[in-house]
Design a protein around this motif. Structure first.
Motif, PDB file in Angstrom:
ATOM      1  N   ASN A 669       0.800  -1.220   0.000  1.00  0.00           N
ATOM      2  CA  ASN A 669       0.000   0.000   0.000  1.00  0.00           C
ATOM      3  C   ASN A 669       0.834   1.272   0.000  1.00  0.00           C
ATOM      4  OD1 ASN A 669      -2.375  -1.546   0.093  1.00  0.00           O
ATOM      5  ND2 ASN A 669      -2.295  -1.678   2.316  1.00  0.00           N
ATOM      6  N   ALA A 670       2.151   1.133   0.043  1.00  0.00           N
ATOM      7  CA  ALA A 670       3.010   2.317   0.023  1.00  0.00           C
ATOM      8  C   ALA A 670       2.873   3.038  -1.312  1.00  0.00           C
ATOM      9  CB  ALA A 670       4.461   1.914   0.261  1.00  0.00           C
ATOM     10  N   LYS A 671       3.123   4.336  -1.296  1.00  0.00           N
ATOM     11  CA  LYS A 671       3.000   5.124  -2.519  1.00  0.00           C
ATOM     12  C   LYS A 671       3.949   4.589  -3.582  1.00  0.00           C
ATOM     13  CE  LYS A 671       2.270   9.511  -2.351  1.00  0.00           C
ATOM     14  NZ  LYS A 671       2.390  10.977  -2.161  1.00  0.00           N
ATOM     15  N   ASP A 672       3.414   4.346  -4.773  1.00  0.00           N
ATOM     16  CA  ASP A 672       4.201   3.836  -5.894  1.00  0.00           C
ATOM     17  C   ASP A 672       4.681   5.023  -6.721  1.00  0.00           C
ATOM     18  OD1 ASP A 672       5.285   2.538  -8.096  1.00  0.00           O
ATOM     19  OD2 ASP A 672       3.728   0.992  -8.155  1.00  0.00           O
ATOM     20  N   VAL A 673       5.843   5.537  -6.353  1.00  0.00           N
ATOM     21  CA  VAL A 673       6.360   6.756  -6.966  1.00  0.00           C
ATOM     22  C   VAL A 673       6.602   6.573  -8.460  1.00  0.00           C
ATOM     23  CG1 VAL A 673       8.278   8.402  -6.957  1.00  0.00           C
ATOM     24  CG2 VAL A 673       7.384   7.516  -4.797  1.00  0.00           C
ATOM     25  N   LEU A 674       7.157   5.437  -8.845  1.00  0.00           N
ATOM     26  CA  LEU A 674       7.484   5.207 -10.250  1.00  0.00           C
ATOM     27  C   LEU A 674       6.230   5.075 -11.104  1.00  0.00           C
ATOM     28  CD1 LEU A 674      10.504   2.750  -9.947  1.00  0.00           C
ATOM     29  CD2 LEU A 674      10.508   5.243 -10.051  1.00  0.00           C
ATOM     30  N   ARG A 675       5.239   4.366 -10.595  1.00  0.00           N
ATOM     31  CA  ARG A 675       3.997   4.232 -11.352  1.00  0.00           C
ATOM     32  C   ARG A 675       3.312   5.594 -11.503  1.00  0.00           C
ATOM     33  NH1 ARG A 675      -1.429   0.901  -9.646  1.00  0.00           N
ATOM     34  NH2 ARG A 675      -1.532   2.612  -8.162  1.00  0.00           N
ATOM     35  N   ASN A 676       3.323   6.376 -10.426  1.00  0.00           N
ATOM     36  CA  ASN A 676       2.689   7.688 -10.492  1.00  0.00           C
ATOM     37  C   ASN A 676       3.350   8.569 -11.551  1.00  0.00           C
ATOM     38  OD1 ASN A 676       0.973   6.891  -8.472  1.00  0.00           O
ATOM     39  ND2 ASN A 676       2.014   8.020  -6.845  1.00  0.00           N
ATOM     40  N   GLU A 677       4.669   8.516 -11.626  1.00  0.00           N
ATOM     41  CA  GLU A 677       5.364   9.336 -12.620  1.00  0.00           C
ATOM     42  C   GLU A 677       5.097   8.808 -14.025  1.00  0.00           C
ATOM     43  OE1 GLU A 677       7.456  12.027 -14.749  1.00  0.00           O
ATOM     44  OE2 GLU A 677       6.602  12.148 -12.743  1.00  0.00           O
ATOM     45  N   ALA A 678       5.053   7.487 -14.179  1.00  0.00           N
ATOM     46  CA  ALA A 678       4.751   6.911 -15.495  1.00  0.00           C
ATOM     47  C   ALA A 678       3.353   7.316 -15.948  1.00  0.00           C
ATOM     48  CB  ALA A 678       4.875   5.391 -15.448  1.00  0.00           C
ATOM     49  N   VAL A 679       2.401   7.349 -15.016  1.00  0.00           N
ATOM     50  CA  VAL A 679       1.045   7.786 -15.335  1.00  0.00           C
ATOM     51  C   VAL A 679       1.059   9.245 -15.784  1.00  0.00           C
ATOM     52  CG1 VAL A 679      -1.168   8.381 -14.258  1.00  0.00           C
ATOM     53  CG2 VAL A 679      -0.186   6.104 -13.918  1.00  0.00           C
ATOM     54  N   SER A 680       1.847  10.086 -15.125  1.00  0.00           N
ATOM     55  CA  SER A 680       1.945  11.494 -15.519  1.00  0.00           C
ATOM     56  C   SER A 680       2.538  11.640 -16.916  1.00  0.00           C
ATOM     57  CB  SER A 680       2.795  12.268 -14.500  1.00  0.00           C
ATOM     58  OG  SER A 680       2.162  12.308 -13.237  1.00  0.00           O
ATOM     59  N   ILE A 681       3.490  10.772 -17.244  1.00  0.00           N
ATOM     60  CA  ILE A 681       4.096  10.806 -18.579  1.00  0.00           C
ATOM     61  C   ILE A 681       3.059  10.458 -19.644  1.00  0.00           C
ATOM     62  CG2 ILE A 681       5.775   9.652 -20.080  1.00  0.00           C
ATOM     63  CD1 ILE A 681       7.606   9.431 -17.582  1.00  0.00           C
ATOM     64  N   VAL A 682       2.212   9.457 -19.362  1.00  0.00           N
ATOM     65  CA  VAL A 682       1.162   9.105 -20.322  1.00  0.00           C
ATOM     66  C   VAL A 682       0.151  10.249 -20.443  1.00  0.00           C
ATOM     67  CG1 VAL A 682      -0.698   7.475 -20.855  1.00  0.00           C
ATOM     68  CG2 VAL A 682       1.464   6.636 -19.905  1.00  0.00           C
ATOM     69  N   ALA A 683      -0.134  10.929 -19.331  1.00  0.00           N
ATOM     70  CA  ALA A 683      -1.027  12.087 -19.389  1.00  0.00           C
ATOM     71  C   ALA A 683      -0.417  13.190 -20.252  1.00  0.00           C
ATOM     72  CB  ALA A 683      -1.312  12.602 -17.980  1.00  0.00           C
ATOM     73  N   ASP A 684       0.898  13.415 -20.106  1.00  0.00           N
ATOM     74  CA  ASP A 684       1.587  14.384 -20.969  1.00  0.00           C
ATOM     75  C   ASP A 684       1.482  13.963 -22.433  1.00  0.00           C
ATOM     76  OD1 ASP A 684       2.387  15.902 -18.808  1.00  0.00           O
ATOM     77  OD2 ASP A 684       4.393  14.998 -18.682  1.00  0.00           O
ATOM     78  N   GLN A 685       1.664  12.672 -22.658  1.00  0.00           N
ATOM     79  CA  GLN A 685       1.568  12.137 -24.021  1.00  0.00           C
ATOM     80  C   GLN A 685       0.192  12.437 -24.612  1.00  0.00           C
ATOM     81  OE1 GLN A 685       1.732   7.883 -24.092  1.00  0.00           O
ATOM     82  NE2 GLN A 685       1.800   7.721 -26.301  1.00  0.00           N
ATOM     83  N   ALA A 686      -0.865  12.255 -23.832  1.00  0.00           N
ATOM     84  CA  ALA A 686      -2.217  12.539 -24.303  1.00  0.00           C
ATOM     85  C   ALA A 686      -2.363  14.015 -24.674  1.00  0.00           C
ATOM     86  CB  ALA A 686      -3.232  12.142 -23.234  1.00  0.00           C
ATOM     87  N   ASP A 687      -1.810  14.888 -23.839  1.00  0.00           N
ATOM     88  CA  ASP A 687      -1.877  16.330 -24.124  1.00  0.00           C
ATOM     89  C   ASP A 687      -1.156  16.675 -25.421  1.00  0.00           C
ATOM     90  OD1 ASP A 687      -3.327  16.925 -21.844  1.00  0.00           O
ATOM     91  OD2 ASP A 687      -1.551  17.335 -20.625  1.00  0.00           O
ATOM     92  N   LEU A 688       0.057  16.177 -25.549  1.00  0.00           N
ATOM     93  CA  LEU A 688       0.878  16.540 -26.706  1.00  0.00           C
ATOM     94  C   LEU A 688       0.305  15.993 -28.011  1.00  0.00           C
ATOM     95  CD1 LEU A 688       4.422  15.963 -25.137  1.00  0.00           C
ATOM     96  CD2 LEU A 688       3.320  18.156 -25.630  1.00  0.00           C
ATOM     97  N   LEU A 689      -0.175  14.752 -27.976  1.00  0.00           N
ATOM     98  CA  LEU A 689      -0.761  14.185 -29.195  1.00  0.00           C
ATOM     99  C   LEU A 689      -2.047  14.915 -29.582  1.00  0.00           C
ATOM    100  CD1 LEU A 689      -0.218  10.351 -28.588  1.00  0.00           C
ATOM    101  CD2 LEU A 689       1.070  11.865 -30.113  1.00  0.00           C
ATOM    102  N   GLU A 690      -2.798  15.321 -28.565  1.00  0.00           N
ATOM    103  CA  GLU A 690      -4.027  16.076 -28.834  1.00  0.00           C
ATOM    104  C   GLU A 690      -3.708  17.427 -29.467  1.00  0.00           C
ATOM    105  OE1 GLU A 690      -6.886  17.987 -25.711  1.00  0.00           O
ATOM    106  OE2 GLU A 690      -7.511  15.893 -25.968  1.00  0.00           O
ATOM    107  N   GLN A 691      -2.651  18.072 -28.952  1.00  0.00           N
ATOM    108  CA  GLN A 691      -2.236  19.371 -29.501  1.00  0.00           C
ATOM    109  C   GLN A 691      -1.731  19.223 -30.936  1.00  0.00           C
ATOM    110  OE1 GLN A 691       0.683  20.939 -26.779  1.00  0.00           O
ATOM    111  NE2 GLN A 691      -0.708  20.755 -25.008  1.00  0.00           N
ATOM    112  N   ALA A 692      -1.004  18.114 -31.189  1.00  0.00           N
ATOM    113  CA  ALA A 692      -0.430  17.904 -32.526  1.00  0.00           C
ATOM    114  C   ALA A 692      -1.508  17.662 -33.570  1.00  0.00           C
ATOM    115  CB  ALA A 692       0.541  16.728 -32.487  1.00  0.00           C
ATOM    116  N   ARG A 693      -2.668  17.206 -33.133  1.00  0.00           N
ATOM    117  CA  ARG A 693      -3.740  16.913 -34.080  1.00  0.00           C
ATOM    118  C   ARG A 693      -4.656  18.109 -34.300  1.00  0.00           C
ATOM    119  NH1 ARG A 693      -4.799  11.129 -31.113  1.00  0.00           N
ATOM    120  NH2 ARG A 693      -2.948  10.090 -31.884  1.00  0.00           N
TER     121      ARG A 693
END
Length: 693
Positions: A669-693
């Protein structure tokens, strides 16, 4: 990927019966005829049909000998140099022994090993009768496989004196009294001694065959009859039994966990902490006492045919050793191991007033029920099928992107890796295979269109191997998504499993199964993942030790190479946003205190791992404890860190079951720092791909 450990590690990890008689001379074990035949039959396959056939000659014989001894005494704390000298007289004779179906050599070595355990642990218990001086300036150098064997009894006795002194000091620093320390350690060493009495000929043979197969290549393996059953269970994610996770604790077969939906949990007759002291077959079968019986043997008694009855004599969790017990009846049924199946979560990411919802699919292994698929079962269980369902659910949940978490996924079914890739790229080549003859075959997914077309991330670490690397490499080569984490394991070979009993036409299981390398796989861009693994697009810090985990840690791993690329189409849209993804990641983690603490703790763990000398001076050790305590106090209002809590000096089986479970849950149950950052990277990816389109 395989896990390797010595027998001494097994001894220290599993608590044997505390009520057994004082350990005397260990049993003298000898091979049986079917073991010698299984070894000989295995050699026929490995010398003829392996991807890189290795002749069973004097050179291989020497490697087998070295690996077998290392598996028994990995830290060189049991054998004397004189023992090794005697063993080496047969170093080049193992090949002849296998050919002649005579396994006396490894069994004679193992019998010496058992005797040395008795001698070392008897000495360790004697040392507990004395008092130790913790004011002296003395260090204990942790043994390893690069050291030398002791040349005299005096030298090895001194090594064990320091080991016992170190064990004592750990408990002393945890606040335990001398009397409590003496009792704890005496029980610990006595348990190890008693474990020796439970060794069977199958244990020796399994260890010897592991030494043989891994001398051919790191991922060739042998499974005895029991090990074969467990391998099949891991691929099917199901078994027929009662649905209880069992563990040896304080001499009892203890219920560690109840599988949701299993017969035990649904019956309400069994609880966590209950102890099984007898097992009977059928409604009227006599109950066989299992006190002092090895855990694997108890498990075999409890498993059986579907819809049959097993009777269990139970000592309840809250009853003392002399408490009343009861007999319960349970009907065996198919138990699905859902905790090892694909799971999903949805995590929100907030940035600049905008919330992105990212679906996270965690896949522990690439499983597939081969038997059900071959029988034409339309509902057979597999990783790709389960993930396809989860992706459909995530689409209905309107997530903005998907992260596939493959950390510590050691692989599994190759066809499942191909099918899983198809869920994200649709129809097209996924992996290339080159067999022993040098013929290359391109394997493709034939899914007409992908199930998920949105942003994708794949989270990997050093434990991501084989099928995980095929999937991650294809996603990367196609430019379909962003790969995040550590460089992966580097296993670029393909294995097949041969049932030796089918080959020999045995009516009953006798010989087990042989898993051996038959091909090497390559990415669609032509490079292999062998040795180098998959390099992430965005690197995250890790906790693993590349010296001990990964293909490069093996001394006989195949080299990296490449072949002609397959024909595939690269998504340049994804490639174009990678530099921006990197810069956004760098800026975010620089300001993220959780991530910076992770980096700090990872560096501290690495330093501790590389520290090979432990002080046996109480003052120095207390100063180290104070420094750790101060660091933890500074984080009192913050989330849990990777830093270990103050050492209680106990091994897992020496704590109460509930305390052990609580510690395990806290880690989960400890905070999963790496997963949280990976999720943020995918969120960034969604933003950037949306902007590119």
């Amino acid at each position: 990927m395989r896990l390797q450990y010595g027998f001494i590690a097994l001894l220290l990890a599993i608590a044997p019966p505390a009520y057994a008689l004082e350990a005397g001379a260990p049993p003298v074990l000898s091979p049986n005829e079917q073991q010698a035949q299984a070894a000989n039959l295995s050699s026929e396959f490995l010398t003829r049909y392996a991807y890189k056939p290795v002749p069973l000659d004097d050179a291989l014989s020497a490697k087998i000998m070295d690996r077998f001894i290392k598996s028994l005494d990995p830290d060189r704390s049991l054998f004397l140099q004189a023992d090794i000298d005697k063993f080496m007289a047969d170093r080049t004779n193992i090949d002849d022994a296998i050919a002649a179906e005579d396994l006396k050599i490894p069994f004679s070595i193992f019998n010496v090993y058992s005797q040395r355990i008795v001698e070392r642990l008897t000495h360790a218990r004697d040392l507990l009768k004395q008092n130790f001086d913790f004011t002296a300036q003395e260090n204990y150098t942790l043994p390893d496989d690069n050291g030398t064997w002791a040349r005299s009894e005096a030298e090895i006795n001194d090594l064990w004196r320091k080991r016992v002194k170190s064990d004592w000091l750990r408990l002393k620093l945890a606040g335990r009294s001398d009397e409590a320390i003496r009792d704890t350690l005496d029980k610990r060493y006595k348990n190890i001694l008693e474990r020796v009495q439970t060794y069977k000929s199958e244990d020796v043979f399994q260890s010897f065959m592991a030494a043989y197969t891994t001398s051919v290549d790191p991922h060739t393996d042998y499974f005895g009859v029991a090990a074969s059953e467990n391998f099949d269970i891991s691929m099917k994610l199901s078994l027929v039994g009662i649905g209880a996770v069992l563990q040896e604790r304080d001499g009892y077969t203890t219920v560690r966990e109840l599988v949701p939906g299993g017969p035990a949990q649904l019956s309400g007759k069994l609880a966590v902490g209950d102890r099984i002291i007898g097992v009977g077959q059928g409604e009227d079968g006599a109950v066989q006492e299992v006190l002092g019986t090895r855990l694997d043997a108890v498990v075999q008694l409890i498993r059986g045919e579907k819809d049959t009855v097993v009777r269990l004599d139970i000592l309840p969790a809250d009853a003392g050793e002399g408490g009343s017990h009861r007999v319960i009846d349970l009907v065996r049924d198919k138990v699905n191991l859902e905790k090892q199946a694909a799971q999903k979560d949805i995590l929100p990411v907030e940035d600049a007033g905008i919330t992105r919802r990212i679906g996270v699919i965690t896949l522990p292994t690439f499983y597939e029920d081969f038997d059900a698929r071959q029988k034409g079962d339309k509902d057979y269980r597999s990783a790709s099928r389960d993930v396809a369902k989860l992706l459909d659910e995530l689409k209905h949940d309107n997530v903005d992107g998907v992260l596939v978490d493959l950390r510590d996924n050691g692989g599994g079914s190759l066809s499942e890796a191909i099918d899983l890739t198809g869920l994200f790229i649709g129809k097209g080549p996924v992996v290339q295979q080159r067999n022993a003859e040098g013929k290359v075959k391109v394997q493709s997914d034939d899914l007409s269109k992908p199930v998920w077309t949105g942003p994708v991330g794949v989270l990997i670490n050093r434990g991501s191997a084989s099928a995980s690397e095929i999937f991650a490499a294809a996603i990367q080569d196609y430019g379909r998504g962003v790969i995040v984490g550590e460089p992966s394991f580097g296993k670029g070979t393909v294995q097949t499993v041969v049932d030796l009993d089918q080959v020999a036409r045995n009516s009953e299981p006798k010989f087990g199964q042989l898993k051996f390398t038959v091909a090497q796989f390559f990415r669609v861009d032509g490079a292999t993942t062998q040795l180098r693994g998959v390099t992430p697009d965005i690197s995250l810090p890790g906790l693993s030790d590349p010296k001990t985990l990964g293909e490069a840690s093996y001394d006989n791993a195949l080299p990296w190479t490449e072949i002609k690329p397959a024909k595939y189409k690269i998504n340049t849209e994804m490639t174009a946003v990678l530099p921006k993804l990197q810069s956004l990641h760098d800026a975010r983690v620089e300001k993220d205190p959780d991530f910076q603490r992770f980096v700090e703790d990872a560096a501290e763990l690495k330093a501790q791992r590389e520290k090979r000398i432990v002080s046996l001076n109480e003052t120095e050790r207390r100063n180290e404890m104070t420094a750790l305590t101060n660091r933890l106090k500074a984080r009192e209002q913050e989330d849990d860190s990777l830093l270990p809590r103050p050492d209680d000096g106990l091994q897992a089986d020496e704590r109460g079951l509930q305390a052990d479970i609580a510690m395990e849950n806290a880690r989960k149950n400890a905070k999963d720092v790496l997963r949280n950052e990976a999720v943020s990277i995918v969120a960034d990816q969604a933003d950037l791909l949306e902007q590119a389109r």
